[in-house]
Motif scaffolding. Structure first.
Motif, PDB file in Angstrom:
ATOM      1  N   TYR A  41       9.201   4.990 -11.040  1.00 30.66           N
ATOM      2  CA  TYR A  41       8.839   4.518  -9.709  1.00 30.66           C
ATOM      3  C   TYR A  41       9.134   5.699  -8.792  1.00 30.66           C
ATOM      4  O   TYR A  41      10.189   6.334  -8.903  1.00 30.66           O
ATOM      5  N   GLU A  60       8.007   2.013   1.449  1.00 28.53           N
ATOM      6  CA  GLU A  60       6.730   2.231   0.762  1.00 28.53           C
ATOM      7  C   GLU A  60       6.886   2.021  -0.743  1.00 28.53           C
ATOM      8  O   GLU A  60       5.985   1.508  -1.407  1.00 28.53           O
ATOM      9  N   LYS A  63       6.793  -1.617  -1.431  1.00 23.45           N
ATOM     10  CA  LYS A  63       5.415  -2.102  -1.389  1.00 23.45           C
ATOM     11  C   LYS A  63       4.691  -1.768  -2.697  1.00 23.45           C
ATOM     12  O   LYS A  63       3.942  -2.585  -3.240  1.00 23.45           O
ATOM     13  N   SER A  64       4.947  -0.564  -3.214  1.00 19.03           N
ATOM     14  CA  SER A  64       4.313  -0.131  -4.458  1.00 19.03           C
ATOM     15  C   SER A  64       4.773  -0.987  -5.640  1.00 19.03           C
ATOM     16  O   SER A  64       3.971  -1.397  -6.477  1.00 19.03           O
ATOM     17  N   LEU A  66       5.936  -4.015  -5.474  1.00 19.65           N
ATOM     18  CA  LEU A  66       5.383  -5.360  -5.294  1.00 19.65           C
ATOM     19  C   LEU A  66       3.961  -5.446  -5.818  1.00 19.65           C
ATOM     20  O   LEU A  66       3.592  -6.413  -6.493  1.00 19.65           O
ATOM     21  N   SER A  67       3.162  -4.426  -5.540  1.00 19.12           N
ATOM     22  CA  SER A  67       1.769  -4.440  -5.998  1.00 19.12           C
ATOM     23  C   SER A  67       1.702  -4.439  -7.515  1.00 19.12           C
ATOM     24  O   SER A  67       0.819  -5.061  -8.113  1.00 19.12           O
ATOM     25  N   GLN A  68       2.655  -3.760  -8.167  1.00 20.50           N
ATOM     26  CA  GLN A  68       2.686  -3.742  -9.629  1.00 20.50           C
ATOM     27  C   GLN A  68       3.140  -5.084 -10.182  1.00 20.50           C
ATOM     28  O   GLN A  68       2.666  -5.545 -11.221  1.00 20.50           O
ATOM     29  N   GLU A  70       2.631  -7.947  -8.704  1.00 16.27           N
ATOM     30  CA  GLU A  70       1.567  -8.919  -8.456  1.00 16.27           C
ATOM     31  C   GLU A  70       0.442  -8.833  -9.480  1.00 16.27           C
ATOM     32  O   GLU A  70      -0.339  -9.773  -9.616  1.00 16.27           O
ATOM     33  N   THR A  71       0.369  -7.722 -10.196  1.00 13.23           N
ATOM     34  CA  THR A  71      -0.627  -7.637 -11.264  1.00 13.23           C
ATOM     35  C   THR A  71      -0.209  -8.511 -12.448  1.00 13.23           C
ATOM     36  O   THR A  71      -1.040  -8.885 -13.267  1.00 13.23           O
ATOM     37  N   THR A  74       0.830 -13.847  -9.586  1.00 10.05           N
ATOM     38  CA  THR A  74       0.427 -13.954  -8.179  1.00 10.05           C
ATOM     39  C   THR A  74       1.297 -14.938  -7.404  1.00 10.05           C
ATOM     40  O   THR A  74       1.121 -15.128  -6.214  1.00 10.05           O
ATOM     41  N   THR A  79       8.665 -10.562  -1.821  1.00 16.75           N
ATOM     42  CA  THR A  79       7.977  -9.771  -0.809  1.00 16.75           C
ATOM     43  C   THR A  79       8.505  -8.342  -0.837  1.00 16.75           C
ATOM     44  O   THR A  79       9.567  -8.069  -1.407  1.00 16.75           O
ATOM     45  N   LYS A  80       7.763  -7.433  -0.196  1.00 14.46           N
ATOM     46  CA  LYS A  80       8.229  -6.041  -0.144  1.00 14.46           C
ATOM     47  C   LYS A  80       9.534  -5.933   0.631  1.00 14.46           C
ATOM     48  O   LYS A  80      10.398  -5.123   0.294  1.00 14.46           O
TER      49      LYS A  80
END
Length: 220
Positions: A41, A60, A63-64, A66-68, A70-71, A74, A79-80
């Motif tokens: 990371y 940031e 946020k990164s 979190l996006s991983q 969420e894959t 869902t 949260t970030k």
């Protein structure tokens, strides 16, 4: 003529200073080559000072991550801001490194120290382990606090018990977030003790709130 020579020398000198200030890790390709996204990371950011740049990078990075996450799912409830506060934010009241993840970092300044560049990185396996350590330490504190809450409740001091239960509830919610986070990374953790403590806490908190609510209605 002398002025021209002086100007050229000055420009060359400034270029040399600027070049000397730049670090290889400023370049995204260099970072990708040396810190693979499959293993790390990582996040690069800038700011007016080190604190601002580091804080920007941590947000940031949250946020990164979190996006991983969420894959994979869902409906995590994470949260970030939750990741940032639970894992990366160093609180002045908590000096122990066991309360946050220690990130590796590179720091450099450019523009005559007016711009701070920060690059933070952490092996995914290490982040997972340190998050588990935070969870384990917090769980010990939580179980102990639930026991203390029950003792206060048994004294009949319901107002004090309510105040203490509010604080314990904050810890409970943080544990829930960390538990979800770890489960998404296939961490093998026995939650039996936590489940038992949650059951005791939920029961005693319900009794406290019910008693105070009835007391308030009686006054009316």
């Amino acid at each position: 003529m002398n002025k021209k020579i002086f100007l050229i020398i000055s420009l060359c000198f400034l270029c040399l200073i600027s070049f000397a200030q730049k670090k290889p890790w400023f370049d995204s390709e260099y970072r990708s080559k040396n810190w693979s996204s499959t293993e790390y990371y990582k996040q690069y950011s800038t700011g007016a000072n080190e604190k601002e740049a580091l804080d920007n990078a941590k947000k940031e990075l949250s946020k990164s991550i979190l996006s991983q996450i969420e894959t994979k799912s869902t409906s995590t409830g994470i949260t970030k801001d939750g990741i940032y506060n639970d894992l990366f934010k160093e609180k002045s009241s908590e000096t122990s490194s066991a309360t946050f993840v220690n990130l590796n970092k590179e720091v450099a300044f450019t523009n005559r120290n007016k711009t701070c560049h920060v690059f933070i990185y952490k092996k995914k396996s290490e982040l997972k382990q340190e998050t588990k350590n935070i969870f384990d330490n917090l769980q010990i504190t939580y179980i102990s606090d639930v026991g203390s809450l029950i003792k206060v409740y048994n004294t009949g001091n319901f107002k004090e018990a309510k105040n203490k239960s509010d604080l314990v509830n904050v810890t409970k919610r943080k544990l829930d977030r960390l538990r979800t986070f770890l489960s998404l990374f296939d961490s093998e953790i026995n939650f039996d003790e936590l489940n038992q403590a949650n059951q005791k806490f939920d029961e005693v908190r319900a009794y406290i709130l019910k008693y105070l609510d009835e007391e308030e209605n009686y006054k009316i």
